[in-house]
Design a protein around this motif. Structure first.
Motif, mmCIF file in Angstrom:
data_model
loop_
_atom_site.group_PDB
_atom_site.id
_atom_site.type_symbol
_atom_site.label_atom_id
_atom_site.label_comp_id
_atom_site.label_asym_id
_atom_site.label_seq_id
_atom_site.Cartn_x
_atom_site.Cartn_y
_atom_site.Cartn_z
ATOM 1 N N CYS A 1 46.580 35.476 45.665
ATOM 2 C CA CYS A 1 45.177 35.117 45.477
ATOM 3 C C CYS A 1 44.713 34.039 46.460
ATOM 4 C CB CYS A 1 44.982 34.646 44.034
ATOM 5 S SG CYS A 1 43.269 34.354 43.572
ATOM 6 N N GLY B 1 38.351 30.838 40.638
ATOM 7 C CA GLY B 1 38.927 29.526 40.534
ATOM 8 C C GLY B 1 39.582 29.324 39.158
ATOM 9 N N GLU B 2 39.929 28.109 38.903
ATOM 10 C CA GLU B 2 40.471 27.806 37.586
ATOM 11 C C GLU B 2 39.338 27.202 36.740
ATOM 12 O OE1 GLU B 2 42.801 28.508 35.544
ATOM 13 O OE2 GLU B 2 41.863 27.143 34.127
ATOM 14 N N ASN C 1 44.633 30.011 34.131
ATOM 15 C CA ASN C 1 46.063 29.971 34.466
ATOM 16 C C ASN C 1 46.843 29.171 33.426
ATOM 17 O OD1 ASN C 1 45.919 27.171 35.182
ATOM 18 N ND2 ASN C 1 45.381 27.693 37.301
ATOM 19 N N ILE D 1 49.310 43.949 35.946
ATOM 20 C CA ILE D 1 48.242 44.241 36.902
ATOM 21 C C ILE D 1 48.855 44.599 38.255
ATOM 22 C CG2 ILE D 1 46.201 43.287 38.054
ATOM 23 C CD1 ILE D 1 45.868 41.353 35.769
ATOM 24 N N GLU D 2 48.408 45.716 38.804
ATOM 25 C CA GLU D 2 48.854 46.052 40.157
ATOM 26 C C GLU D 2 48.262 45.053 41.147
ATOM 27 O OE1 GLU D 2 49.254 50.931 39.824
ATOM 28 O OE2 GLU D 2 47.653 50.062 41.014
ATOM 29 N N TYR D 3 49.077 44.709 42.131
ATOM 30 C CA TYR D 3 48.662 43.786 43.202
ATOM 31 C C TYR D 3 47.532 44.459 43.988
ATOM 32 C CZ TYR D 3 49.699 40.788 47.354
ATOM 33 O OH TYR D 3 49.658 39.919 48.400
ATOM 34 N N MET D 4 46.387 43.771 44.071
ATOM 35 C CA MET D 4 45.206 44.341 44.743
ATOM 36 C C MET D 4 44.981 43.678 46.100
ATOM 37 S SD MET D 4 42.577 44.248 41.571
ATOM 38 C CE MET D 4 41.199 44.959 42.448
ATOM 39 N N VAL E 1 42.435 42.412 47.377
ATOM 40 C CA VAL E 1 41.126 41.749 47.300
ATOM 41 C C VAL E 1 41.071 40.562 48.260
ATOM 42 C CG1 VAL E 1 40.365 42.384 44.994
ATOM 43 C CG2 VAL E 1 42.069 40.592 45.285
ATOM 44 N N GLY F 1 37.929 36.456 39.476
ATOM 45 C CA GLY F 1 38.795 37.622 39.287
ATOM 46 C C GLY F 1 38.757 38.116 37.868
#
Ligand code: SAM
Length: 348
Positions: free
Chosen positions: A36, A76-77, A105, A195-198, A200, A348
């Motif tokens: 990310c 962001g967080e 997170n 989750i599949e790695y995208m 993005v 996200g």
């Protein structure tokens, strides 16, 4: 509020309804997850451009009148944003809102979970990619694994309607932990989504061989637990396809990379600085901050939102899946030139 009542839900160019909004409340994050925000430093949005709580609240009212009844706070967080419970209590007053949730997170959740719940937050999703503190140190440059575990327990004991875990599976990082993560979630009584790695915005190190597909994840769990049943129902709009083991334990897989779900995607995103994006892969958005700060009234903003949604034909993940020689979507220089392309900016 809106002059002529519009038939709801509003539908886009492919008939997809406007229902879900993800609101990024900050572009800042205290982790540097490789999938990310792999860089040390970023071009941050200027503080004065970040929407105030009052501006977000006003937009929530306008979106609510247009049929958006689910809002997820993200970043962001999001817990880096000061006084987040104040925003939660403002938003939870909207009668149009049926669901208010948060993706975090978890590093800062232990101290605020109960306050957020009392303010009206209904559901929490925690990103939790590894059970090994040392891996988190390497992969996310953070020594806060223990804080995340405390955050998970605080969420479980705060009375939320639902607490879920999200794990992005990346080959060579945590693909050997799928079974352990599943078992951890099960012991905690939580549903986990793999989750599949995208590819993005921020995922500048992305490559197809690091993607662990939905099928591989299911195969791993089948070897460990036996037959798995799909719980997919016709018309499901959720990004996660849900499954159950024979003993009834449920989990999800978000296969945005190998099996994109653009045709049912009803999500849009508000960046921390008020750009409304219709697709995670979208290039540009409608600048709602400009409308708000230039004195547009609610009816005008609603009309701009409605016409923008009606013209929506985005199907970013499907187009990426069709791209030949697929690699990272952006290189770091183009992200620095336009930080709104970052995953952490758009939420996200
Ligand atoms: N900081 C919060 C968190 O960690 O959950 C919210 C923001 S984060 C961008 C939201 C979600 O996006 C997380 O669940 C994260 O795992 C996911 N995500 C980020 N980059 C991704 C990528 N390249 N592929 C798949 N999921 C990604």
């Amino acid at each position: 509020m809106i002059g002529q009542p519009l038939p709801l839900p509003l539908r886009d160019g492919f008939g997809r309804p406007l229902r879900n909004l993800r609101v990024s409340v900050t572009d800042r994050c205290n982790l540097r997850c490789q999938y990310c925000m792999p860089e040390e430093d970023y071009v941050w949005l200027p503080r004065s451009s970040i929407l105030t709580f009052e501006e977000i609240d006003r937009l929530a009212g306008i979106f609510g009148a247009l049929g958006v009844h689910r809002i997820r706070l993200t970043g962001g967080e999001p817990l880096l944003r000061q006084n987040l419970p104040t925003l939660v209590s403002l938003l939870s007053r909207h009668k149009t809102l049926r669901d208010l949730s948060l993706t975090t997170n978890g590093t800062l959740l232990a101290r605020s979970a109960l306050t957020l719940r009392k303010a009206g937050l209904r559901r929490v999703t925690l990103s939790f990619d590894t059970l090994r503190p040392q891996r988190m140190r390497q992969f996310a440059r953070s020594a806060k694994h223990g804080d995340v575990l405390e955050g998970i327990d605080a969420a479980r004991s705060s009375g939320f309607d639902e607490v879920k875990l999200n794990a992005v599976v990346v080959r060579g990082f945590n693909d050997d932990e799928v079974g352990e993560l599943f078992e951890f979630a099960r012991l905690k009584g939580l549903e986990i989504r793999f989750i599949e790695y995208m590819d993005v915005g921020g995922a500048t190190h992305w490559s197809i061989d690091r993607v662990v597909s939905r099928q591989e994840i299911l195969d791993t769990l089948t070897r460990r637990y036996g037959p798995i049943e799909s719980l997919r129902r016709p018309g499901d709009a959720a990004p996660a396809e849900r499954f159950a083991l024979r003993d009834g334990t449920q989990f999800g897989v978000v296969a945005s990379t190998t099996a994109p779900f653009c045709r049912t995607c009803d999500r849009s995103r508000l960046t921390a600085d008020g750009s409304w994006l219709l697709c995670l892969y979208g290039e540009a958005g409608l600048d709602l901050r400009e409308l708000l700060r230039n004195g547009a009234d609610d009816a005008h903003i609603a009309a701009r939102i409605a016409e923008t949604w009606a013209a929506r034909t985005d199907r970013g993940a499907e187009e990426r899946a069709d791209a030949p020689h697929r690699g990272a979507l952006y290189q770091i220089d183009s992200l620095r030139a336009d930080p709104r392309r970052e995953m952490h900016t758009r939420g996200g």
